[in-house]
Design a protein around this motif. Structure first.
Motif, PDB file in Angstrom:
ATOM      1  N   PRO A 179      24.922 -29.448  17.670  1.00 52.41           N
ATOM      2  CA  PRO A 179      23.775 -28.564  17.432  1.00 52.41           C
ATOM      3  C   PRO A 179      22.515 -28.968  18.188  1.00 52.41           C
ATOM      4  O   PRO A 179      21.723 -28.109  18.592  1.00 52.41           O
ATOM      5  N   ARG A 180      22.307 -30.251  18.391  1.00 48.25           N
ATOM      6  CA  ARG A 180      21.085 -30.700  19.058  1.00 48.25           C
ATOM      7  C   ARG A 180      21.109 -30.322  20.533  1.00 48.25           C
ATOM      8  O   ARG A 180      20.144 -29.805  21.085  1.00 48.25           O
ATOM      9  N   GLU A 181      22.250 -30.573  21.182  1.00 48.97           N
ATOM     10  CA  GLU A 181      22.385 -30.197  22.587  1.00 48.97           C
ATOM     11  C   GLU A 181      22.317 -28.677  22.749  1.00 48.97           C
ATOM     12  O   GLU A 181      21.702 -28.175  23.695  1.00 48.97           O
ATOM     13  N   TYR A 182      22.941 -27.957  21.819  1.00 47.83           N
ATOM     14  CA  TYR A 182      22.922 -26.501  21.893  1.00 47.83           C
ATOM     15  C   TYR A 182      21.502 -25.970  21.723  1.00 47.83           C
ATOM     16  O   TYR A 182      21.062 -25.096  22.467  1.00 47.83           O
ATOM     17  N   TRP A 183      20.791 -26.520  20.751  1.00 46.80           N
ATOM     18  CA  TRP A 183      19.427 -26.065  20.519  1.00 46.80           C
ATOM     19  C   TRP A 183      18.548 -26.301  21.739  1.00 46.80           C
ATOM     20  O   TRP A 183      17.781 -25.432  22.158  1.00 46.80           O
ATOM     21  N   LEU A 184      18.678 -27.474  22.322  1.00 43.04           N
ATOM     22  CA  LEU A 184      17.852 -27.809  23.473  1.00 43.04           C
ATOM     23  C   LEU A 184      18.154 -26.897  24.652  1.00 43.04           C
ATOM     24  O   LEU A 184      17.244 -26.487  25.381  1.00 43.04           O
ATOM     25  N   PHE A 230      19.771 -23.714  24.554  1.00 48.94           N
ATOM     26  CA  PHE A 230      19.722 -22.279  24.329  1.00 48.94           C
ATOM     27  C   PHE A 230      18.582 -21.791  23.434  1.00 48.94           C
ATOM     28  O   PHE A 230      18.269 -20.603  23.442  1.00 48.94           O
ATOM     29  N   MET A 231      17.983 -22.678  22.642  1.00 47.30           N
ATOM     30  CA  MET A 231      17.090 -22.200  21.593  1.00 47.30           C
ATOM     31  C   MET A 231      15.688 -22.797  21.622  1.00 47.30           C
ATOM     32  O   MET A 231      14.838 -22.391  20.830  1.00 47.30           O
ATOM     33  N   SER A 232      15.415 -23.727  22.497  1.00 51.02           N
ATOM     34  CA  SER A 232      14.111 -24.397  22.473  1.00 51.02           C
ATOM     35  C   SER A 232      13.012 -23.570  23.114  1.00 51.02           C
ATOM     36  O   SER A 232      11.824 -23.836  22.910  1.00 51.02           O
ATOM     37  N   GLY A 233      13.377 -22.577  23.925  1.00 50.00           N
ATOM     38  CA  GLY A 233      12.369 -21.748  24.581  1.00 50.00           C
ATOM     39  C   GLY A 233      11.681 -22.430  25.746  1.00 50.00           C
ATOM     40  O   GLY A 233      10.602 -22.001  26.160  1.00 50.00           O
ATOM     41  N   ASN A 234      12.308 -23.475  26.288  1.00 50.94           N
ATOM     42  CA  ASN A 234      11.681 -24.225  27.377  1.00 50.94           C
ATOM     43  C   ASN A 234      12.448 -24.118  28.693  1.00 50.94           C
ATOM     44  O   ASN A 234      12.319 -24.988  29.559  1.00 50.94           O
ATOM     45  N   THR A 235      13.213 -23.049  28.871  1.00 57.15           N
ATOM     46  CA  THR A 235      13.959 -22.880  30.110  1.00 57.15           C
ATOM     47  C   THR A 235      13.010 -22.880  31.298  1.00 57.15           C
ATOM     48  O   THR A 235      12.053 -22.095  31.331  1.00 57.15           O
ATOM     49  N   ALA A 290       6.888 -23.837  17.410  1.00 50.46           N
ATOM     50  CA  ALA A 290       7.917 -22.959  17.953  1.00 50.46           C
ATOM     51  C   ALA A 290       8.864 -23.691  18.883  1.00 50.46           C
ATOM     52  O   ALA A 290       9.975 -23.240  19.135  1.00 50.46           O
ATOM     53  N   THR A 291       8.450 -24.834  19.416  1.00 48.18           N
ATOM     54  CA  THR A 291       9.303 -25.546  20.359  1.00 48.18           C
ATOM     55  C   THR A 291      10.046 -26.693  19.722  1.00 48.18           C
ATOM     56  O   THR A 291      10.802 -27.391  20.379  1.00 48.18           O
ATOM     57  N   MET A 292       9.836 -26.929  18.449  1.00 49.69           N
ATOM     58  CA  MET A 292      10.490 -28.046  17.776  1.00 49.69           C
ATOM     59  C   MET A 292      11.739 -27.563  17.043  1.00 49.69           C
ATOM     60  O   MET A 292      11.827 -26.418  16.620  1.00 49.69           O
TER      61      MET A 292
END
Length: 245
Positions: free
Chosen positions: A137-142, A144-149, A3-5
């Motif tokens: 996309p990589r920066e955006y994913w990290l 907004f979307m990685s779930g690691n805030t 889920a975090t990848m």
């Protein structure tokens, strides 16, 4: 762990080596580089090296699986030396997210310099946001979307009255405050909003984020024409929160 990848695996493979090469990191991240002591005044260079290496490891191996020791190994310093720059792994992720938000703020600055009505600025801001996300996309994913805030950022949220703009982790709130300012300008120009300013800003962001997330996570899905989807989402977002004649 899955889920975090980054699950757009092909996107990672395509962009991974290009990102490393472009930033002067032509090295195999599975092996440690030899550490060198920076001369006085060159600490910012080491800090940048740490951020570059950490970003690649977070994306390739996952945030939870990446340790401070692993990042230090790649950069070529000891773990205690790395702590001179960042107190922990969350601080590194916060710095990376601030970089992403700073780029978005620069886009907003550019729009402010154009002769646009507030409504036009809102739509152009949305288009710029989508374009930025799809081009990075990589920066955006990290971000907004990685779930690691980090927990401290989740607790603080984006309330503009609750942050110091110079404090680490504040850039997202700065960007959101700018978006709310656009909605206030729209109201002041004579248009009515269907929701309070803060809610309107959240709804627009959620709408655009949903489109971006779908395109980033499923790049090979046979969507209809991408430009039509983007223009349609901008129409829905703007008309959903602003009473446009």
């Amino acid at each position: 762990m899955a889920a975090t990848m980054l699950n757009a695996g092909n996107l990672t493979l395509i962009t991974y080596q290009r990102s490393v090469n472009c930033q002067g990191m032509e090295r195999n991240l599975s092996t440690a580089s030899s550490g060198t002591r920076k001369r006085r005044g060159e600490g910012h260079t080491r800090r940048d090296e740490i951020l570059i290496a950490a970003k690649e490891l977070f994306l390739r191996e996952g945030y939870q699986a990446t340790t401070i020791r692993r990042i230090a190994e790649v950069v070529g310093v000891s773990a205690p030396a790395l702590y001179l720059y960042f107190k922990d792994k969350d601080a590194i992720l916060i710095a990376l997210c601030d970089q992403t938000f700073s780029s978005l703020i620069e886009l907003m600055d550019g729009l402010d310099k154009q002769a646009l009505t507030p409504l036009e600025r809102l739509r152009n801001c949305g288009a710029a946001y989508i374009r930025f996300a799809l081009e990075h996309p990589r920066e955006y994913w990290l971000t907004f979307m990685s779930g690691n805030t980090p927990a401290e950022i989740k607790k603080r949220g984006h309330k503009p009255e609750a942050f110091d703009p110079d404090e680490p982790g504040s850039k997202g709130a700065v960007a959101f405050a700018r978006l709310m300012g656009t909605f206030r300008d729209i109201e002041n120009s004579g248009f009515q909003l269907n929701y309070p300013v803060e809610t309107a800003a959240e709804l627009v962001w959620m709408s655009l984020h949903g489109l971006v997330a779908a395109l980033i996570n499923n790049p090979e899905f046979p969507w209809t024409k991408r430009d039509a989807l983007i223009e349609g989402m901008l129409d829905l977002a703007v008309r959903g929160v602003v009473k446009v004649p």
